[in-house]
Design an enzyme around this catalytic site. Structure first.
Site, PDB file in Angstrom:
ATOM      1  N   GLY A  13      46.349  16.221  49.424  1.00  0.00           N
ATOM      2  CA  GLY A  13      47.166  15.437  48.516  1.00  0.00           C
ATOM      3  C   GLY A  13      46.448  15.287  47.188  1.00  0.00           C
ATOM      4  O   GLY A  13      45.263  15.625  47.071  1.00  0.00           O
ATOM      5  N   GLY A  18      44.172   8.963  48.918  1.00  0.00           N
ATOM      6  CA  GLY A  18      43.594   8.396  50.134  1.00  0.00           C
ATOM      7  C   GLY A  18      43.162   9.407  51.177  1.00  0.00           C
ATOM      8  O   GLY A  18      43.060   9.075  52.370  1.00  0.00           O
ATOM      9  N   LYS A  19      42.868  10.631  50.762  1.00  0.00           N
ATOM     10  CA  LYS A  19      42.504  11.691  51.711  1.00  0.00           C
ATOM     11  C   LYS A  19      41.240  11.349  52.503  1.00  0.00           C
ATOM     12  O   LYS A  19      41.205  11.476  53.725  1.00  0.00           O
ATOM     13  CB  LYS A  19      42.304  13.014  50.957  1.00  0.00           C
ATOM     14  CG  LYS A  19      43.524  13.523  50.234  1.00  0.00           C
ATOM     15  CD  LYS A  19      43.268  14.868  49.588  1.00  0.00           C
ATOM     16  CE  LYS A  19      42.273  14.812  48.440  1.00  0.00           C
ATOM     17  NZ  LYS A  19      42.771  14.018  47.297  1.00  0.00           N
ATOM     18  N   THR A  20      40.216  10.909  51.788  1.00  0.00           N
ATOM     19  CA  THR A  20      38.943  10.635  52.454  1.00  0.00           C
ATOM     20  C   THR A  20      39.054   9.432  53.379  1.00  0.00           C
ATOM     21  O   THR A  20      38.506   9.430  54.485  1.00  0.00           O
ATOM     22  CB  THR A  20      37.834  10.399  51.413  1.00  0.00           C
ATOM     23  OG1 THR A  20      37.732  11.556  50.563  1.00  0.00           O
ATOM     24  CG2 THR A  20      36.492  10.179  52.090  1.00  0.00           C
ATOM     25  N   TYR A  49      37.232  16.414  32.802  1.00  0.00           N
ATOM     26  CA  TYR A  49      38.235  15.384  32.540  1.00  0.00           C
ATOM     27  C   TYR A  49      38.290  15.011  31.057  1.00  0.00           C
ATOM     28  O   TYR A  49      39.319  14.545  30.572  1.00  0.00           O
ATOM     29  CB  TYR A  49      37.973  14.143  33.389  1.00  0.00           C
ATOM     30  CG  TYR A  49      38.273  14.346  34.856  1.00  0.00           C
ATOM     31  CD1 TYR A  49      39.413  15.027  35.267  1.00  0.00           C
ATOM     32  CD2 TYR A  49      37.427  13.857  35.840  1.00  0.00           C
ATOM     33  CE1 TYR A  49      39.696  15.225  36.609  1.00  0.00           C
ATOM     34  CE2 TYR A  49      37.705  14.040  37.191  1.00  0.00           C
ATOM     35  CZ  TYR A  49      38.837  14.725  37.564  1.00  0.00           C
ATOM     36  OH  TYR A  49      39.110  14.910  38.894  1.00  0.00           O
ATOM     37  N   ASP A  88      38.713  16.317  54.651  1.00  0.00           N
ATOM     38  CA  ASP A  88      39.514  15.636  53.632  1.00  0.00           C
ATOM     39  C   ASP A  88      39.975  16.600  52.533  1.00  0.00           C
ATOM     40  O   ASP A  88      40.350  16.158  51.444  1.00  0.00           O
ATOM     41  CB  ASP A  88      38.777  14.432  53.045  1.00  0.00           C
ATOM     42  CG  ASP A  88      37.556  14.808  52.208  1.00  0.00           C
ATOM     43  OD1 ASP A  88      37.211  16.014  52.135  1.00  0.00           O
ATOM     44  OD2 ASP A  88      36.949  13.890  51.621  1.00  0.00           O
TER      45      ASP A  88
END
Length: 215
Positions: A13, A18-20, A49, A88
């Protein structure tokens, strides 16, 4: 890429979804080995960035090489020894970012390298895809307070979310043997609500119980 007959779950995602957090909870619940992607160790990420066009190629190549090495080690020391893994990320995500950030001539070279490196790597048996609105992503990025992410532009994050959606739709069509569990991060908060986490773990358990892993 090919599939291994040992459970290998990948959580994917966009940034901040919130993957981790979910991967940690799955690893703890099922006693799986947790594979976490290298993010803040990337020396080019902060510069990326600030100036995406200038630093995209260096950033993407660093991620590609490190993720390749991680997955190569995971396959050797865990999957090939029948030790389940939850990650993740999966290296397939690299193409989402590369298509968006690299110049055409850079992307052509990058794609060639990607295909060479990943042709023999293991595919996940189950993919968990978390998606959420821009507002939710921005709030979670702010709350976790990673300094390197504070300069992420909202339009870049929105485009990334759309790219993920397009990629996952394509992934499902091209890989019908790999189930995709979709989670709406605006409606399900597995960090704050145990009932939401229990629901996700139940769905994951159902796929594990099927045992339909291809060797």
């Amino acid at each position: 890429m090919r599939q291994n007959n040992t459970p290998f779950i990948a959580v994917e995602g966009p940034i901040g979804v919130g993957k981790t957090s979910l991967s940690n909870k799955i690893a703890t619940h099922f006693y799986y080995h947790l594979l976490k992607e290298i993010v803040e160790e990337n020396p080019f990420l902060g510069k990326f960035y600030d100036n995406i066009e200038e630093w995209s190629f260096q950033t993407e190549m660093f991620f590609l090489c490190n993720r390749f090495k991680q997955l190569e080690d995971i396959e050797k020391h865990y999957l090939n020894q029948s030790k389940p893994v939850v990650s993740d990320y999966h290296i397939m995500k690299n193409m989402i970012f590369a298509r968006r950030t690299l110049k055409p001539e850079q992307y052509e070279k990058y794609e060639q390298i990607f295909n060479i490196l990943t042709q023999d790597l293991a595919k996940p048996n189950v993919m968990i895809y978390i998606h959420a609105s821009l507002d939710t992503l921005l709030k979670r990025i702010e709350s976790r307070g990673r300094e390197v992410e504070q300069n992420i532009q909202s339009d870049y994050l929105q485009q990334l979310s759309e790219d993920y959606e397009e990629f996952m739709n394509h992934f499902e069509k091209e890989n019908p043997e790999i189930p995709v569990i979709r989670i709406n991060g605006d409606e399900i908060d597995f960090v704050k609500h145990q009932s939401d986490l229990d629901y996700i773990l139940t769905v994951v358990q159902q796929h594990i119980n099927k045992g339909e892993f291809i060797s």
